[in-house]
Motif scaffolding. Structure first.
Motif, mmCIF file in Angstrom:
data_model
loop_
_atom_site.group_PDB
_atom_site.id
_atom_site.type_symbol
_atom_site.label_atom_id
_atom_site.label_comp_id
_atom_site.label_asym_id
_atom_site.label_seq_id
_atom_site.Cartn_x
_atom_site.Cartn_y
_atom_site.Cartn_z
ATOM 1 N N GLY A 61 0.812 -1.207 0.000
ATOM 2 C CA GLY A 61 0.000 0.000 0.000
ATOM 3 C C GLY A 61 0.841 1.251 0.000
ATOM 4 O O GLY A 61 2.084 1.196 0.031
ATOM 5 N N LYS A 62 0.158 2.377 -0.046
ATOM 6 C CA LYS A 62 0.816 3.686 -0.043
ATOM 7 C C LYS A 62 0.295 4.516 1.127
ATOM 8 O O LYS A 62 -0.838 4.330 1.575
ATOM 9 C CB LYS A 62 0.553 4.426 -1.360
ATOM 10 N N ALA A 63 1.129 5.434 1.593
ATOM 11 C CA ALA A 63 0.753 6.286 2.717
ATOM 12 C C ALA A 63 1.473 7.615 2.614
ATOM 13 O O ALA A 63 2.452 7.772 1.866
ATOM 14 C CB ALA A 63 1.071 5.602 4.042
ATOM 15 N N PHE A 64 0.971 8.560 3.387
ATOM 16 C CA PHE A 64 1.556 9.895 3.482
ATOM 17 C C PHE A 64 1.796 10.155 4.963
ATOM 18 O O PHE A 64 0.855 10.095 5.771
ATOM 19 C CB PHE A 64 0.578 10.925 2.897
ATOM 20 N N VAL A 65 3.057 10.383 5.342
ATOM 21 C CA VAL A 65 3.413 10.534 6.749
ATOM 22 C C VAL A 65 4.079 11.889 6.948
ATOM 23 O O VAL A 65 5.246 12.090 6.588
ATOM 24 C CB VAL A 65 4.349 9.404 7.238
ATOM 25 N N LYS A 66 3.338 12.804 7.491
ATOM 26 C CA LYS A 66 3.830 14.151 7.839
ATOM 27 C C LYS A 66 4.677 14.769 6.719
ATOM 28 O O LYS A 66 5.768 15.273 6.923
ATOM 29 C CB LYS A 66 4.624 14.089 9.143
ATOM 30 N N GLY A 67 4.124 14.709 5.480
ATOM 31 C CA GLY A 67 4.778 15.376 4.364
ATOM 32 C C GLY A 67 5.616 14.478 3.486
ATOM 33 O O GLY A 67 6.143 14.942 2.466
ATOM 34 N N GLU A 96 6.791 4.613 10.437
ATOM 35 C CA GLU A 96 7.704 5.499 11.176
ATOM 36 C C GLU A 96 8.554 6.312 10.199
ATOM 37 O O GLU A 96 9.334 5.759 9.422
ATOM 38 C CB GLU A 96 8.597 4.671 12.094
ATOM 39 N N LEU A 97 8.378 7.601 10.244
ATOM 40 C CA LEU A 97 9.204 8.538 9.477
ATOM 41 C C LEU A 97 10.378 8.974 10.339
ATOM 42 O O LEU A 97 10.179 9.375 11.494
ATOM 43 C CB LEU A 97 8.373 9.759 9.072
ATOM 44 N N ASP A 98 11.586 8.873 9.811
ATOM 45 C CA ASP A 98 12.779 9.388 10.488
ATOM 46 C C ASP A 98 13.448 10.359 9.532
ATOM 47 O O ASP A 98 14.109 9.958 8.567
ATOM 48 C CB ASP A 98 13.731 8.249 10.852
ATOM 49 N N VAL A 99 13.243 11.651 9.757
ATOM 50 C CA VAL A 99 13.738 12.678 8.843
ATOM 51 C C VAL A 99 15.253 12.649 8.769
ATOM 52 O O VAL A 99 15.848 12.798 7.692
ATOM 53 C CB VAL A 99 13.227 14.065 9.263
ATOM 54 N N SER A 100 15.941 12.424 9.903
ATOM 55 C CA SER A 100 17.403 12.436 9.911
ATOM 56 C C SER A 100 17.985 11.310 9.064
ATOM 57 O O SER A 100 19.057 11.444 8.482
ATOM 58 C CB SER A 100 17.934 12.329 11.343
ATOM 59 N N VAL A 104 10.959 6.272 5.518
ATOM 60 C CA VAL A 104 9.700 5.880 6.147
ATOM 61 C C VAL A 104 9.617 4.362 6.061
ATOM 62 O O VAL A 104 9.800 3.793 4.984
ATOM 63 C CB VAL A 104 8.476 6.506 5.440
ATOM 64 N N LYS A 105 9.382 3.701 7.168
ATOM 65 C CA LYS A 105 9.347 2.236 7.162
ATOM 66 C C LYS A 105 8.321 1.744 8.174
ATOM 67 O O LYS A 105 7.913 2.451 9.096
ATOM 68 C CB LYS A 105 10.715 1.657 7.504
ATOM 69 N N LEU A 106 7.891 0.490 7.990
ATOM 70 C CA LEU A 106 7.026 -0.176 8.953
ATOM 71 C C LEU A 106 7.846 -0.636 10.144
ATOM 72 O O LEU A 106 8.997 -1.062 10.003
ATOM 73 C CB LEU A 106 6.330 -1.376 8.303
ATOM 74 N N ALA A 107 7.247 -0.544 11.334
ATOM 75 C CA ALA A 107 7.965 -0.928 12.546
ATOM 76 C C ALA A 107 6.954 -1.340 13.600
ATOM 77 O O ALA A 107 5.733 -1.169 13.431
ATOM 78 C CB ALA A 107 8.825 0.228 13.058
ATOM 79 N N THR A 108 7.437 -1.901 14.691
ATOM 80 C CA THR A 108 6.594 -2.228 15.845
ATOM 81 C C THR A 108 7.022 -1.368 17.028
ATOM 82 O O THR A 108 8.189 -1.007 17.159
ATOM 83 C CB THR A 108 6.691 -3.715 16.221
ATOM 84 N N TRP A 130 8.389 10.627 13.378
ATOM 85 C CA TRP A 130 6.932 10.795 13.408
ATOM 86 C C TRP A 130 6.299 9.451 13.088
ATOM 87 O O TRP A 130 6.530 8.874 12.027
ATOM 88 C CB TRP A 130 6.479 11.846 12.402
ATOM 89 N N GLN A 131 5.484 8.935 14.008
ATOM 90 C CA GLN A 131 4.847 7.639 13.838
ATOM 91 C C GLN A 131 3.338 7.798 13.679
ATOM 92 O O GLN A 131 2.737 8.658 14.333
ATOM 93 C CB GLN A 131 5.116 6.740 15.052
ATOM 94 N N ILE A 132 2.757 6.970 12.817
ATOM 95 C CA ILE A 132 1.299 6.861 12.754
ATOM 96 C C ILE A 132 0.932 5.390 12.944
ATOM 97 O O ILE A 132 1.629 4.493 12.461
ATOM 98 C CB ILE A 132 0.708 7.406 11.444
ATOM 99 N N ALA A 133 -0.140 5.138 13.680
ATOM 100 C CA ALA A 133 -0.532 3.767 13.998
ATOM 101 C C ALA A 133 -1.227 3.116 12.810
ATOM 102 O O ALA A 133 -2.072 3.727 12.153
ATOM 103 C CB ALA A 133 -1.433 3.749 15.215
ATOM 104 N N ILE A 134 -0.905 1.844 12.569
ATOM 105 C CA ILE A 134 -1.555 1.037 11.546
ATOM 106 C C ILE A 134 -2.453 -0.015 12.194
ATOM 107 O O ILE A 134 -3.545 -0.314 11.712
ATOM 108 C CB ILE A 134 -0.508 0.363 10.635
ATOM 109 N N ALA A 135 -1.991 -0.582 13.318
ATOM 110 C CA ALA A 135 -2.786 -1.605 14.009
ATOM 111 C C ALA A 135 -2.297 -1.752 15.439
ATOM 112 O O ALA A 135 -1.129 -1.485 15.749
ATOM 113 C CB ALA A 135 -2.702 -2.949 13.282
#
Length: 343
Positions: A61-67, A96-100, A104-108, A130-135
């Motif tokens: 799938g595709k997602a948009f995480v804080k820009g 999980e987005l890590d700007v540094s 952006v990758k999936l994580a637990t 910046w993290q967004i919850a998936i489940a």
């Protein structure tokens, strides 16, 4: 005080790094999964074929995480840490987005075991992680598989962000946010986020929702046919109607215990709320015709108490549900979704 603007072909505005990009692009859209609430994009399910314990698969799938954009073209398998504690634990699957690190990758995210566990907090730092919850995934004590999976995806790309299931405990809101939500029973509603209260439904969409009211104060519900409807019509405001019929062939009572009808949600306490009630019987002349208008009262309990006029002293609390009678009540109730209690 400096003034800055970007992006441009020349001047300072021609220099657009990740931080500047995020400041601009994060305003384009809220974070979430790109698609519709019926999509399978980035859905999470048990991985039953893996040789590793406590694994789940996250669909493409595709997602948009804080820009920033994320895309996967095949399922991603994630494994949760074991839980040696005697209590269950709730972990999160996140994007999980890590700007540094520019990724952006999936994580637990690991939670804390408890008798009634809560999901861990999300990290949300502009310019950082910046993290967004998936489940949400429940890991029982010493479990080798995930016990339950609770969908937390928020869908974007439509007129309103969409939430596939009930608004989750981990979904962070900003005052003024409005989303479309579908719960596990198929109910649809528009929810809003208030800075001084959090999430609450603004209005149901589609048909009214149903619940089964009970007549409290009796030893059993046998011999009672009941149906109830409710509809959210404003923030923390719910219209409720309930119909009950005594088909037992006898009067129903429990001594002098007042009878009350259950509500679909707990109302706010600290204030008495009044609804309309009616007691009606017309069984073809077998018993005298009965038609009484009364009131239903509530004030912080998950119940509506019933009162009717009395020729001797004005009002009486309903203690008997006459045979063949119908009991109806309806009204608009301020609920307690903001946990205000009796304040």
């Amino acid at each position: 005080m400096a003034e800055n603007s970007w992006p441009f072909n020349e001047g300072d505005g021609a220099s657009v790094d990740q931080v500047r990009w995020q400041k601009m692009a994060a305003a384009f859209s809220p974070s979430g999964v790109i698609g519709k609430a019926t999509d399978n994009a980035l859905s999470v399910a048990q991985n039953l074929s893996s040789q590793l314990p406590r694994t789940v698969d996250v669909q493409p799938g595709k997602a948009f995480v804080k820009g920033f954009c994320y895309e996967s073209d095949s399922a991603v398998t994630l494994q949760f840490f074991e839980n040696p504690d005697m209590n269950p634990r709730i972990d999160l699957v996140v994007l999980e987005l890590d700007v540094s690190k520019g990724v952006v990758k999936l994580a637990t995210v690991k939670g804390s075991p408890a008798s009634t566990p809560l999901p861990p907090s999300l990290t949300q730092e502009l310019g950082g992680v910046w993290q967004i919850a998936i489940a949400e995934c429940t890991i029982a004590s010493s479990a080798t598989s995930v016990s339950t999976i609770y969908d937390q995806r928020v869908f974007i790309g439509n007129s309103l962000p969409q939430v596939h299931s009930d608004l989750g405990r981990t979904m962070m809101g900003t005052p003024g946010d409005i989303v479309y939500a579908r719960d596990s029973a198929g109910g649809e509603a528009v929810w809003g986020y208030a800075g001084n209260g959090g999430w609450s439904p603004i209005s149901n969409l589609g048909p009214t929702r149903k619940y089964r009211p009970e007549l409290h104060g009796l030893a059993t519900q046998d011999g009672i046919q009941a149906t109830g409807h409710f509809q959210w019509v404003g923030s923390n405001m719910c219209w409720v109607t309930a119909n009950l019929q005594n088909v037992s062939g006898r009067d129903l009572r429990n001594g002098t215990t007042p009878l009350s009808v259950s509500l679909p949600f707990s109302p706010r306490g600290g204030i008495t709320q009044l609804m309309n009630a009616m007691l009606y019987r017309d069984n073809g002349g077998a018993d005298p015709l009965m038609l009484q208008n009364g009131n239903a009262w509530t004030g912080g309990w998950n119940l509506a108490w019933l009162s009717f006029p009395n020729k001797d002293w004005g009002t009486y609390w309903l203690q008997t549900f006459p045979k063949d009678a119908n009991l109806w009540f309806t009204g608009l109730i301020e609920m307690d979704l903001f946990h205000e209690g009796s304040s």
